[in-house]
Scaffold this active site. Structure first.
Site, PDB file in Angstrom:
ATOM      1  N   LYS A 139       0.828  -1.213   0.000  1.00 51.35           N
ATOM      2  CA  LYS A 139       0.000   0.000   0.000  1.00 51.35           C
ATOM      3  C   LYS A 139       0.864   1.267   0.000  1.00 51.35           C
ATOM      4  O   LYS A 139       0.640   2.176  -0.796  1.00 51.35           O
ATOM      5  CB  LYS A 139      -0.901   0.001   1.236  1.00 51.35           C
ATOM      6  CG  LYS A 139      -1.549   1.347   1.483  1.00 51.35           C
ATOM      7  CD  LYS A 139      -2.156   1.422   2.874  1.00 51.35           C
ATOM      8  CE  LYS A 139      -1.909   2.674   3.552  1.00 51.35           C
ATOM      9  NZ  LYS A 139      -1.351   3.082   4.661  1.00 51.35           N
ATOM     10  N   ASN A 140       1.828   1.317   0.904  1.00 48.62           N
ATOM     11  CA  ASN A 140       2.566   2.574   1.042  1.00 48.62           C
ATOM     12  C   ASN A 140       3.510   2.836  -0.128  1.00 48.62           C
ATOM     13  O   ASN A 140       3.993   3.955  -0.293  1.00 48.62           O
ATOM     14  CB  ASN A 140       3.286   2.643   2.390  1.00 48.62           C
ATOM     15  CG  ASN A 140       2.290   2.900   3.524  1.00 48.62           C
ATOM     16  OD1 ASN A 140       1.137   3.281   3.277  1.00 48.62           O
ATOM     17  ND2 ASN A 140       2.705   2.668   4.755  1.00 48.62           N
ATOM     18  N   CYS A 175      -5.369   8.479   8.208  1.00 47.86           N
ATOM     19  CA  CYS A 175      -5.420   7.959   9.578  1.00 47.86           C
ATOM     20  C   CYS A 175      -4.813   8.985  10.529  1.00 47.86           C
ATOM     21  O   CYS A 175      -3.601   9.192  10.558  1.00 47.86           O
ATOM     22  CB  CYS A 175      -4.647   6.645   9.675  1.00 47.86           C
ATOM     23  SG  CYS A 175      -5.537   5.229   9.022  1.00 47.86           S
ATOM     24  N   ARG A 201       0.134  14.860  12.405  1.00 47.54           N
ATOM     25  CA  ARG A 201       1.194  14.399  11.495  1.00 47.54           C
ATOM     26  C   ARG A 201       1.613  15.579  10.617  1.00 47.54           C
ATOM     27  O   ARG A 201       1.066  15.793   9.546  1.00 47.54           O
ATOM     28  CB  ARG A 201       0.680  13.212  10.672  1.00 47.54           C
ATOM     29  CG  ARG A 201       0.391  12.000  11.558  1.00 47.54           C
ATOM     30  CD  ARG A 201      -0.332  10.903  10.829  1.00 47.54           C
ATOM     31  NE  ARG A 201       0.503  10.175   9.897  1.00 47.54           N
ATOM     32  CZ  ARG A 201       0.036   9.271   9.040  1.00 47.54           C
ATOM     33  NH1 ARG A 201      -1.253   9.003   8.993  1.00 47.54           N
ATOM     34  NH2 ARG A 201       0.843   8.644   8.217  1.00 47.54           N
ATOM     35  N   ASP A 227       4.080   0.631  12.039  1.00 49.44           N
ATOM     36  CA  ASP A 227       2.802   0.131  11.528  1.00 49.44           C
ATOM     37  C   ASP A 227       2.462  -1.272  12.059  1.00 49.44           C
ATOM     38  O   ASP A 227       1.344  -1.739  11.882  1.00 49.44           O
ATOM     39  CB  ASP A 227       2.806   0.112   9.991  1.00 49.44           C
ATOM     40  CG  ASP A 227       2.855   1.513   9.420  1.00 49.44           C
ATOM     41  OD1 ASP A 227       2.547   2.472  10.156  1.00 49.44           O
ATOM     42  OD2 ASP A 227       3.212   1.660   8.235  1.00 49.44           O
ATOM     43  N   ARG A 235      -8.603   0.240   4.004  1.00 45.63           N
ATOM     44  CA  ARG A 235      -7.604   1.135   3.413  1.00 45.63           C
ATOM     45  C   ARG A 235      -6.299   0.412   3.165  1.00 45.63           C
ATOM     46  O   ARG A 235      -5.539   0.810   2.282  1.00 45.63           O
ATOM     47  CB  ARG A 235      -7.305   2.296   4.366  1.00 45.63           C
ATOM     48  CG  ARG A 235      -8.514   3.070   4.749  1.00 45.63           C
ATOM     49  CD  ARG A 235      -8.102   4.147   5.668  1.00 45.63           C
ATOM     50  NE  ARG A 235      -7.273   5.034   4.869  1.00 45.63           N
ATOM     51  CZ  ARG A 235      -7.197   6.310   5.055  1.00 45.63           C
ATOM     52  NH1 ARG A 235      -7.850   6.867   6.029  1.00 45.63           N
ATOM     53  NH2 ARG A 235      -6.445   7.047   4.295  1.00 45.63           N
TER      54      ARG A 235
END
Ligand code: EPU
Length: 413
Positions: free
Chosen positions: A18-19, A112, A117, A300, A392
């Site tokens: 995903k990232n 999220c 952040r 994570d 997600r």
């Protein structure tokens, strides 16, 4: 809905990361012809990003796990609201559009929000490359008459800032050096794509990245690296349920920090070429874990690991040095009977059995942690709400867990 208590057994295949995906999709905007991304995960964040690219004028088609992006007709229209607010990674539009068009207006990112952040390091990088950056009613406006290479020292080795600066610097005049760059595998993946597009990036994966600007980038085909966080989540779930699972299609080196901790606890971990076998046991030792930047233990996986440590004997301390306050899963685990207290940036976890409860995911990895906790519960049904967060970042989580023997289902309201 989870009726737990069954050991997970079998093989699970891991999709693309995903990232990486949510950085590679905007990176394609820098090309002037078609980019094909293979091994794309089926995630809501990826769908949102593809819609954003279409809004900018790209032609996007998504079949199976390939995405074709033709960015030849893209224009840098302002995107103050709408889908950019749903994603953290919409900040990559800043670097990509600044690089290609020297101008962009992007709403401050959503995503999220487990704690504030900031994106100050991204902005510092863009300014060093010659951009003027202003905050206009919650949108970031970037403009540069000319982008020129610069030496940028990051105060924190931020994944997002490193990638964003790389994106813009590929089209800057001259050399850019990013010092104290993040070293996560996803950075290497983005640099590999950009180099296949014709960029000149050296040192990705180390703390010094050198980029020689080029005037044009072309289309190419690129296969996304496996998702180390999804893989790690299944490793932790296998251990927590005292199961026996082969996690297939992974790069074991990306998971070394987790593997080492699992072995220290007494979990069996066998690394093969492209897979990892995790074998649980009846008794686990308590361990201390520090979440750090790569190659340290990933933040994570900190929340999923909290659930596993409730299954260890004695007291474990889990500290997060990336996000000091990423503990929204803890009160929910406490509802399930966990004995955990948060002290500063650490969770102090006393092992013991969990019970079924109704709990709520407040972010993606907190959701994964609650599912793992539910899988360990021997009686009753655990109900996890907020599953849209899980969508997600986890490709087919329910189907995969069911194929491993878990009694898990989705209740549509
Ligand atoms: N930071 C700053 N200023 C900045 C940028 C970051 O102070 O300008 C701080 C952050 O507050 C944090 C640390 O630096 O304390 C690291 O943040 P980083 O920028 O590396 O995080 P990110 O790029 O926003 C990505 C992933 C996260 C993952 C982190 C750390 C994406 C879209 N997100 O976030 O993934 O936790 O790196 O590895 O790639 C997730 O997948 O659940 C997730 C949250």
């Amino acid at each position: 809905m989870i009726s737990g208590g069954r050991p997970l057994r079998g093989t699970v295949s891991i999709s693309g990361a995903k990232n990486s995906a949510i950085a590679l999709i905007p990176a394609a905007l820098l090309a002037e012809s078609e980019v094909v991304l293979d091994n794309l995960p089926h995630l809501s964040d990826v769908a949102v990003y593809s819609a954003i690219l279409e809004e900018l004028g790209a032609r996007v088609s998504w079949e199976g796990n390939h995405m074709k992006i033709d960015p030849s007709n893209v224009v840098s229209i302002p995107m103050p609201n709408g889908p950019v607010k749903k994603l953290r990674a919409s900040y990559y539009l800043m670097g990509a559009l600044l690089g290609r068009f020297h101008e962009a207006t992007i709403g401050l990112p959503g995503g999220c929000n487990f704690e504030p952040r900031p994106i100050d390091q991204h902005i510092k990088g863009f300014e060093a490359l010659g951009a003027t950056v202003t905050n206009e009613h919650g949108s970031i406006h970037l403009y540069a008459k000319e982008l020129r290479g610069a030496k940028i020292y990051l105060d924190v080795s931020s994944v997002g800032a490193t990638i964003n600066i790389m994106l813009a610097a590929t089209r800057a005049k001259g050399s850019t050096i990013i010092e104290n760059a993040a070293k996560e595998p996803e950075i290497i993946d983005v640099a590999t794509l950009l180099n296949s597009m014709g960029a000149s990036i050296k040192g990705a994966g180390t703390e010094t990245i050198r980029i020689e600007g080029v005037t044009k980038l072309k289309g190419c085909r690129h296969s996304i690296i496996p998702d180390r966080i999804q893989a790690g989540t299944y490793m932790i779930a296998a251990a927590a349920t005292r199961g026996d699972v082969v996690i297939d299609g992974v790069i074991p080196k990306h998971l070394e920090a987790l593997t080492a901790k699992l072995i220290e606890m007494g979990v069996g971990v066998e690394e093969l070429d492209e897979s990892i076998r995790v074998t649980g046991s009846d008794k686990y030792e308590h361990v201390d874990v520090k979440a750090l930047v790569y190659p340290g233990f990933p933040t994570d996986l900190q929340s999923p690991m909290t659930s596993l440590l409730t299954q260890a004997e004695g007291v474990s301390v889990l500290s997060d040095f990336v996000y000091s306050n990423r503990f929204k899963h803890v009160p929910e685990l406490v509802r399930m009977g966990a004995k955990i207290r948060v002290e500063g940036r650490s969770a102090v976890i006393e092992g013991g059995p969990l019970n079924a409860a109704k709990v709520k995911a407040s972010d993606l990895r907190a959701g994964a942690a609650l599912v793992i906790a539910g899988l360990t519960v021997r009686e009753g049904i655990t109900e996890v709400s907020g599953v849209e967060y899980i969508d997600r970042g986890y490709d087919n989580l329910v189907t995969n867990l069911r194929s491993l023997g878990a009694d898990v289902w989705r209740q549509v309201e």
